[in-house]
Design an enzyme around this catalytic site. Structure first.
Site, PDB file in Angstrom:
ATOM      1  N   ASN A   1     -39.691  50.230  52.201  1.00 28.53           N
ATOM      2  CA  ASN A   1     -39.694  50.408  53.647  1.00 28.53           C
ATOM      3  C   ASN A   1     -41.054  50.075  54.240  1.00 28.53           C
ATOM      4  O   ASN A   1     -41.213  49.071  54.929  1.00 28.53           O
ATOM      5  CB  ASN A   1     -39.284  51.842  54.017  1.00 28.53           C
ATOM      6  N   ASP A   2     -42.049  50.915  53.952  1.00 28.58           N
ATOM      7  CA  ASP A   2     -43.366  50.709  54.556  1.00 28.58           C
ATOM      8  C   ASP A   2     -43.949  49.344  54.202  1.00 28.58           C
ATOM      9  O   ASP A   2     -44.638  48.738  55.018  1.00 28.58           O
ATOM     10  CB  ASP A   2     -44.333  51.807  54.103  1.00 28.58           C
ATOM     11  N   VAL A   3     -43.676  48.833  52.993  1.00 30.03           N
ATOM     12  CA  VAL A   3     -44.294  47.591  52.543  1.00 30.03           C
ATOM     13  C   VAL A   3     -43.664  46.362  53.183  1.00 30.03           C
ATOM     14  O   VAL A   3     -44.135  45.243  52.981  1.00 30.03           O
ATOM     15  CB  VAL A   3     -44.241  47.475  51.002  1.00 30.03           C
TER      16      VAL A   3
END
Length: 490
Positions: A416-418
């Site tokens: 997600n964040d990446v």
């Protein structure tokens, strides 16, 4: 008791062990050579342990040993039996744990191991303080030598920080404590003041070896380890694990000086320096300074800690396993981006099967690994290696990010964040500045996650969910990939 000289053959054995440790680190730098690296490390540690036991057991043949070649701590038969019992007990626990532990729990296992190394350093330091003559660091009057007090104070402090920090990391990784940053008021002033107090007391310890001094050093060090880690969460967790690994090494090196053990000094310095270098590399890869990570980490902003504020409802498209299988079968280039959600679902094996099925259809398949994907350094590499994904199909961010523009499908599983473009576009975002995969440039994006309600570990919504070319595959990651494989097979 006066200092003693280590026999020449023991110094050579420690040198060989040190070389093997270096070879182990070199081997562990790549999944292809990691098993050989583990073997080198095991052989080196065995040589170091046997050498230490032999040189500290003068009863083997005391008549033939020169007067200056014995050990500061003489091991008799009873002590040797206790040592072997402890080795058997600890080795047995480690063997059983390593065989039973799930790959998804590897980060918290590493954190737990770091805590044990830290506590060992504290206990060795306290034992040396309580019986300095037996450790060869004091005269008959029991006055500890100044340099030994410095080594002892620093070793205990670093070990205590490692222990309490690793315990907090374990609790966060294991889900016993919220992974969100826990912000204390005036935390920077408290941390700085505590660190200054510890260093000041170590300096005072060189003048006064009273029990209260070492007790306060130990207590403050346990406290600062706790205070340093609780504000850290989200995408910084791999750096925390790497940092604690470095701390454990320096703690071991400090105790090596106290014990006059060359192998411990070499091993601790190697672990400490390699962990520090890895932490620096990871921070550089995230476009973050190491100090900023220690001071708060991603999600440090109040709004991020609260979950990123109210989530705005936006339109999105849902797809099925059959849709995903059809599009990928017709694709020419597919890039797979795994994340922690893949680890939680234990989907690495079925993901590799999907890659194999696509390759049979003539699809070019690659795997993209972000430096901070997962919860420890190299977490995704370890999982993919366990699933026998070919090493030449796995690429780091900087090597593959330019290929998303030519990719037909970007297949995101549990990340997600990446892949969040907010890291590039939203200066108010807690992940701003972190390099991310340019999945938005792919023709089609397939995003596997359990539901639309969840956001990344940093607590930030992701614009990729709502792009025109994105198809959301809402399900357990392993179940979804299994269904895709069935569709590909038919």
């Amino acid at each position: 008791m006066e200092h003693v000289t280590t026999p020449p053959w023991a110094m050579l054995a420690y040198l060989v062990a040190g070389v093997l440790f270096i070879m182990a680190l070199r081997g562990l730098s790549s999944p292809a050579t990691s098993r050989a690296g583990n073997r080198y490390g095991m052989i080196g540690m065995t040589i170091a342990m046997v050498t230490t036991l032999v040189t500290h057991y003068p009863h083997l043949d005391p008549a033939r040993m020169p007067a200056n070649v014995s050990a500061p701590i003489a091991i008799d038969g009873e002590a040797l039996a206790l040592i072997f019992a402890a080795i058997a007990l600890g080795g047995g626990i480690g063997w059983i744990t390593a065989r039973r532990i799930a790959m998804t729990a590897m980060p918290q296992l590493v954190a737990a191991f770091h805590s044990l190394v830290g506590m060992a350093a504290v206990l060795v330091g306290l034992a040396a303080y309580l019986n300095p003559i037996a450790f060869g660091i004091a005269g008959p009057d029991g006055i500890i030598e100044v340099q030994s007090r410095i080594e002892m104070g620093l070793g205990i402090a670093i070990g205590a920080i490692t222990f309490s920090g690793s315990v907090i990391a374990f609790l966060k990784l294991n889900g016993n404590m919220s992974g969100a940053p826990i912000m204390l008021p005036a935390r920077h002033a408290i941390n700085l003041g505590t660190l200054v107090a510890i260093l000041g007391l170590v300096g005072y310890f060189t003048q006064d070896q009273s029990a209260w001094v070492i007790a306060v050093i130990t207590a403050l060090s346990f406290a600062i380890g706790f205070l340093l880690i609780i504000p850290i969460g989200g995408a910084d967790m791999p750096v925390v694990v790497s940092m604690l690994n470095s701390y454990s090494g320096w703690a071991a090196a400090a105790m090596g000086f106290t014990l006059h053990n060359t192998a411990m000094i070499i091993t601790g310095a190697l672990v400490g320096s390699s962990g520090a270098i890895l932490s620096y590399i990871m921070c550089k890869a995230m476009n973050r300074s190491f100090i900023s990570v220690i001071a708060g980490g991603f999600g440090a902003a109040p709004e991020a800690a609260a979950g990123g504020g109210a989530k705005v409802q936006r339109p999105w498209k849902r797809g099925s396993a059959e849709d995903a299988a059809f599009l990928m079968k017709e694709a020419e280039n597919v890039i797979i981006i795994p994340g922690y959600g893949m680890a939680v679902a234990q989907a690495q094996h079925v993901l590799r099967e999907m890659g194999d099925l696509l390759k049979k259809e003539g699809v070019n398949v690659k795997y993209a690994i972000h430096p901070v994907a997962g919860r420890m350094p190299g977490h995704m590499n370890v999982l993919l290696a366990e699933a026998n994904v070919p090493y030449d199909e796995v690429f780091e961010l900087e090597d593959i990010n330019g290929e998303f523009a030519q990719a037909d499908v970007a297949f995101i599983i549990g990340a997600n964040d990446v892949v969040n473009p907010a890291a590039k576009t939203d200066k108010s975002s807690p992940i701003y500045g972190m390099p991310v995969f340019d999945v938005d440039k792919a023709k089609t994006v397939m995003f596997i996650k359990r539901s639309m309600g969840g956001v990344g570990y940093a607590g930030v919504d992701n614009d990729v969910f709502y792009m025109d070319q994105t198809m959301m595959l809402l399900a357990d990651a392993k179940k979804m990939v299994e269904d895709i494989n069935k569709a590909l097979a038919h």
